[in-house]
Design a protein around this motif. Structure first.
Motif, mmCIF file in Angstrom:
data_model
loop_
_atom_site.group_PDB
_atom_site.id
_atom_site.type_symbol
_atom_site.label_atom_id
_atom_site.label_comp_id
_atom_site.label_asym_id
_atom_site.label_seq_id
_atom_site.Cartn_x
_atom_site.Cartn_y
_atom_site.Cartn_z
ATOM 1 N N ARG A 195 -41.653 50.492 125.482
ATOM 2 C CA ARG A 195 -42.111 50.458 126.890
ATOM 3 C C ARG A 195 -42.140 51.652 127.653
ATOM 4 N NH1 ARG A 195 -38.414 45.225 127.149
ATOM 5 N NH2 ARG A 195 -39.787 43.786 126.302
ATOM 6 N N ARG A 196 -43.204 51.827 128.074
ATOM 7 C CA ARG A 196 -43.181 53.050 129.020
ATOM 8 C C ARG A 196 -44.500 53.059 130.121
ATOM 9 N NH1 ARG A 196 -43.503 57.750 125.742
ATOM 10 N NH2 ARG A 196 -43.408 56.611 123.649
ATOM 11 N N ALA A 197 -44.704 53.670 130.839
ATOM 12 C CA ALA A 197 -45.760 53.763 132.096
ATOM 13 C C ALA A 197 -47.153 53.523 131.479
ATOM 14 C CB ALA A 197 -45.344 54.794 133.080
ATOM 15 N N PRO A 198 -47.823 52.803 131.932
ATOM 16 C CA PRO A 198 -47.636 51.767 132.988
ATOM 17 C C PRO A 198 -47.016 50.503 132.433
ATOM 18 C CG PRO A 198 -50.090 51.593 132.288
ATOM 19 C CD PRO A 198 -49.364 52.643 131.349
ATOM 20 N N PHE A 199 -45.891 50.284 132.957
ATOM 21 C CA PHE A 199 -45.179 48.959 132.876
ATOM 22 C C PHE A 199 -46.027 47.760 133.298
ATOM 23 C CE2 PHE A 199 -41.911 52.420 132.948
ATOM 24 C CZ PHE A 199 -41.411 52.149 131.512
ATOM 25 N N GLY A 200 -45.654 46.579 132.377
ATOM 26 C CA GLY A 200 -46.344 45.461 133.034
ATOM 27 C C GLY A 200 -45.153 44.148 132.879
ATOM 28 N N ALA A 201 -45.675 42.974 132.704
ATOM 29 C CA ALA A 201 -44.671 41.946 132.956
ATOM 30 C C ALA A 201 -44.507 41.320 131.390
ATOM 31 C CB ALA A 201 -45.298 40.793 133.684
ATOM 32 N N ALA A 202 -43.200 41.013 131.071
ATOM 33 C CA ALA A 202 -43.030 40.492 129.596
ATOM 34 C C ALA A 202 -42.342 39.185 129.806
ATOM 35 C CB ALA A 202 -41.921 41.469 129.058
ATOM 36 N N ASN A 234 -46.005 38.412 124.771
ATOM 37 C CA ASN A 234 -47.055 39.113 125.250
ATOM 38 C C ASN A 234 -47.177 40.848 125.304
ATOM 39 O OD1 ASN A 234 -45.031 39.241 127.240
ATOM 40 N ND2 ASN A 234 -46.246 39.482 129.052
ATOM 41 N N GLU A 235 -46.457 40.994 124.287
ATOM 42 C CA GLU A 235 -46.308 42.574 124.072
ATOM 43 C C GLU A 235 -46.703 42.836 122.602
ATOM 44 O OE1 GLU A 235 -43.161 44.544 127.131
ATOM 45 O OE2 GLU A 235 -42.478 42.895 125.961
ATOM 46 N N THR A 236 -47.029 44.034 122.207
ATOM 47 C CA THR A 236 -47.394 44.215 120.684
ATOM 48 C C THR A 236 -46.154 44.753 120.147
ATOM 49 O OG1 THR A 236 -49.794 44.317 121.379
ATOM 50 C CG2 THR A 236 -49.299 45.100 119.388
ATOM 51 N N TRP A 237 -45.454 44.232 119.271
ATOM 52 C CA TRP A 237 -44.268 44.500 118.525
ATOM 53 C C TRP A 237 -44.789 45.302 117.268
ATOM 54 C CZ3 TRP A 237 -39.187 43.841 119.733
ATOM 55 C CH2 TRP A 237 -38.692 43.358 121.008
ATOM 56 N N THR A 238 -43.933 46.440 116.727
ATOM 57 C CA THR A 238 -44.435 46.918 115.464
ATOM 58 C C THR A 238 -43.499 46.264 114.626
ATOM 59 O OG1 THR A 238 -45.182 48.952 116.402
ATOM 60 C CG2 THR A 238 -44.513 48.923 114.060
ATOM 61 N N VAL A 239 -43.885 45.502 113.683
ATOM 62 C CA VAL A 239 -43.265 44.753 112.687
ATOM 63 C C VAL A 239 -42.905 45.508 111.322
ATOM 64 C CG1 VAL A 239 -42.832 42.741 111.212
ATOM 65 C CG2 VAL A 239 -43.902 42.553 113.464
ATOM 66 N N MET A 240 -41.696 46.237 111.086
ATOM 67 C CA MET A 240 -41.342 47.146 110.060
ATOM 68 C C MET A 240 -41.783 46.773 108.767
ATOM 69 S SD MET A 240 -38.211 48.915 111.918
ATOM 70 C CE MET A 240 -37.751 50.109 110.383
ATOM 71 N N GLU A 241 -41.964 47.410 108.026
ATOM 72 C CA GLU A 241 -42.095 47.372 106.506
ATOM 73 C C GLU A 241 -40.909 47.109 105.715
ATOM 74 O OE1 GLU A 241 -45.142 49.605 104.418
ATOM 75 O OE2 GLU A 241 -46.534 49.439 105.924
#
Lengths: 255, 255
Positions: A195-202, A234-241
């Motif tokens: 998370r970094r600017a611009p921050f939103g709601a999670a 509602n955020e995009t997570w990087t799912v690790m391999e």
């Protein structure tokens, strides 16, 4: 399976929001009824809380939800016992000192034959595979580098090799830190988000709770959260391999 | 001067009563405004709480007063900073692992020249004289006994020699435990008391609080409390002589 939660940030940040979601999984929405623990680095020091009882009922867990300990590096673990008795000494995260740094380790998975590997400098207090693996890794690091290597990348490369060797013995999802770098190794399940600017709601998946990080942060904040499964919807997570490792420092990816 | 508090018991016992008295000294009745910490052994595991803030205001201290963690061995410390910055890593008690046991150390006093003593296996994380002394002692113990000695008396003899050597450098009031034995070394101030049947009522010096231990215990309980200064006004404490050391195990004196 156990739940892992880690954080790396460039400013002391509280982890109350993510912890709230994780705690629900500790006997609430998840099957992790066998204890939990959390380590917060504050400067060079490290504060740990362990509770062998289910996290969703734990009085200490409730305290931590209310009491916003701010930290730049956090490692947390909710346990589902599959090896070793449920007891304080078997509750992650485990800690050891090397080079005057506090190292912290949390793991999910099982490692076949790990206990046959000799350990001497660092010895397990409890009976888990995990703590034995931690002691073995610390011993390898100490043998290779009696003093800390000048280049952080060298340390990350060694941790990667050791994690790979452990991964060959079974499931090895790992969070490890020396208080500077947070290493995250995925065997089956691990996901991260910066998370970094611009921050939103999670919005949490496990509990009806939303935080607007724009209200909680300054524009320069960089906060990375790592978890077994994504914690927000509602955020995009990087799912690790499987088999991959990432390293974070001050919230930024460094390896 | 810092306040030390230790307990050794033959059954898991809460230390709420003694802790209540000690906490008052943390900024209330005493001048110890620079942090506090406590370690509770539970089985082979050890739970520690540290707070660099004054104990009389601390939310964690309040939790511990209400939340009766039961333990057979406890070490606690309220700090008056005289060396080293006030920070988490400088807050006693300190812990290290040796032989698969968690060792815990709390000290009051200052040690001239301690930082010139080389340490390698165990290195300080913070900047206090005390943690350096702990690392040095642990290193001597490990060098003398790579594996634990068969006879506990041999370990007690070594701890006594090391404590004496430290005591030659300055004030060295010490509480040290490996989770089995609690060693208490007096340089200037340390007093102890063993409670056993028939139990009676005890009244704190620092707070208007009385406990009737006859209501709280069973006839077989043996509980020894060690503190910088006597905590109760109506019991007979043994005030230790300068340079002496006592060892307790399961509440009983063993050295």
């Amino acid at each position: 399976m156990c739940e892992l939660l880690g954080m790396s940030a460039n400013v002391p940040t509280d982890i109350c929001f993510s912890f709230a979601g994780l705690m629900k999984r500790g006997g609430g929405t998840g099957p992790h009824r066998d204890g939990w623990g959390i380590a917060f680095y504050e400067g060079k020091g490290c504060r740990t809380f362990h509770d062998p009882h289910p996290s969703c009922q734990s009085e200490i867990a409730q305290l931590l939800r209310r009491y916003p300990i701010k930290s730049r590096t956090v490692i947390s673990h909710i346990r589902r016992a599959n090896r070793g008795q449920v007891s304080l000494e078997n509750t992650h995260p485990f800690t050891r000192e090397l080079w005057g740094r506090v190292w912290t380790f949390a793991h999910n998975g099982q490692l076949k034959g790990i206990k046959k590997r000799p350990v001497s400098y660092f010895q397990p207090v409890g009976t888990t595979d995990s703590e034995h693996a931690f002691c073995w890794m610390m011993e390898q690091i100490r043998m290779r580098y009696p003093d800390p290597p000048r280049r952080d990348a060298a340390l990350t490369a060694l941790v990667r090799d050791l994690a790979e060797e452990m991964g060959a013995l079974g499931v090895f999802n790992l969070l490890l830190s020396d208080g500077r770098t947070l290493w995250c190794r995925c065997s089956t399940n691990l996901a991260w988000l910066t998370r970094r600017a611009p921050f939103g709601a999670a919005q949490l998946i496990d509990e009806d709770m939303t935080v607007d990080f724009a209200q909680e942060t300054t524009p320069d904040d960089v906060v990375t959260v790592i978890a077994t499964r994504p914690l927000t919807r509602n955020e995009t997570w990087t799912v690790m391999e499987a088999g991959s490792m990432v390293a974070f420092r001050n919230g930024e990816r460094v390896g």
